[in-house]
Motif scaffolding. Structure first.
Motif, mmCIF file in Angstrom:
data_model
loop_
_atom_site.group_PDB
_atom_site.id
_atom_site.type_symbol
_atom_site.label_atom_id
_atom_site.label_comp_id
_atom_site.label_asym_id
_atom_site.label_seq_id
_atom_site.Cartn_x
_atom_site.Cartn_y
_atom_site.Cartn_z
ATOM 1 N N LYS A 7 37.129 -23.474 5.827
ATOM 2 C CA LYS A 7 38.420 -23.483 5.139
ATOM 3 C C LYS A 7 39.051 -22.118 5.413
ATOM 4 O O LYS A 7 38.603 -21.103 4.877
ATOM 5 N N SER A 31 39.847 -26.835 8.285
ATOM 6 C CA SER A 31 41.105 -26.940 7.554
ATOM 7 C C SER A 31 41.748 -25.554 7.516
ATOM 8 O O SER A 31 41.042 -24.544 7.392
ATOM 9 N N THR A 56 42.780 -30.612 6.675
ATOM 10 C CA THR A 56 43.993 -30.264 5.947
ATOM 11 C C THR A 56 44.674 -29.065 6.601
ATOM 12 O O THR A 56 44.017 -28.086 6.953
ATOM 13 N N LEU A 81 43.174 -26.151 0.220
ATOM 14 C CA LEU A 81 42.149 -26.466 1.209
ATOM 15 C C LEU A 81 40.879 -27.035 0.589
ATOM 16 O O LEU A 81 39.988 -27.488 1.310
#
Length: 254
Positions: A7, A31, A56, A81
């Motif tokens: 993330k 992401s 994402t 995230l």
């Protein structure tokens, strides 16, 4: 933690090196939360990253020298995230050395963008990663070999990058003595062919591409020491530069 679980917050996401680094991570399913000044360009970049395989992807358009709400923005990125374990800081401004020597405004611009605001984001990022006890968390900054020794051609910019490098060294020292701590990684970049160096004559084996740097970033996210020269040979070039006595160095036009 696998690559697919990463993330990643990218500060200065529209710089050439940041774009390429984000694309590499997107290809691994990470992401990403992209922060930069141009909202339309960020949205276009986000669309491209999704096509490349990112999970994402969210964006935030802002001037990163506005550091009043750093902690809030980091919390928002983490919420978007579903967590935040990797922070990449890829912004700065080379500026005009001659102008900085005569114009306090230009000197302040270089220092504020390249060090003062960057330092605030680093400290906020450190607080966030520490609070989450992310043992595989990474805070990475793009510094420069210009900070290894002051040179007449860019010592205002170099001083700002030197400050960023020392900040990261201190953070790495702090975390190095703790169990279950994140890693602080400082990239010391040599010559990279980007829009920031558009006014510099290019060519030769010392020049790297943004794609070259993205590959180094990818490896450093997973495993590296606190200081990474990018590319690697700059470690030895700067060792020689630092070791050169002043009575010789003052005659060199660098």
């Amino acid at each position: 933690m696998t690559d697919q679980n990463r993330k990643i917050l990218v500060l200065g996401a529209l710089s050439a090196m940041a774009r390429e680094s984000a694309r590499v991570q997107a290809g691994k399913g990470a992401s990403l939360y992209l922060v930069g000044r141009d909202g339309e360009a960020l949205r276009a970049e986000a669309d491209d990253l999704r096509v490349r395989g990112a999970g994402t992807v969210d964006t935030l358009a802002m001037d990163l020298t506005d550091t009043i709400q750093t902690d809030t923005i980091l919390a928002n990125a983490s919420a978007a995230l579903g967590g935040l374990d990797t922070i990449l800081l890829f912004y700065g401004v080379l500026g005009d050395q001659a102008g900085a020597e005569t114009d306090p405004g230009e000197a302040a611009r270089i220092m504020d963008v390249t060090y003062t605001s960057a330092a605030q984001w680093v400290l906020a990022g450190a607080r966030h990663l520490e609070a989450g006890a992310k043992s595989r968390g990474v805070l990475m900054t793009a510094s420069s070999v210009a900070g290894d020794r002051g040179r007449r051609s860019n010592f205002v910019y170099g001083s700002a990058k030197a400050g960023l490098s020392v900040l990261m060294q201190g953070l790495a020292h702090k975390w190095g003595g703790l169990d279950d701590a994140p890693r602080a990684v400082n990239l010391k970049l040599g010559f990279v062919d980007t829009p920031m160096t558009s006014d510099v004559e290019k060519g030769g084996p010392l020049w790297a591409s943004p794609e070259d740097i993205a590959a180094i970033v990818d490896r450093a996210i997973e495993k590296s020491g606190p200081t990474v020269y990018a590319p690697w040979f700059w470690r030895f070039i700067m060792l020689a530069v630092r070791a050169t006595p002043h009575f010789i160095f003052k005659r060199v036009n660098l």
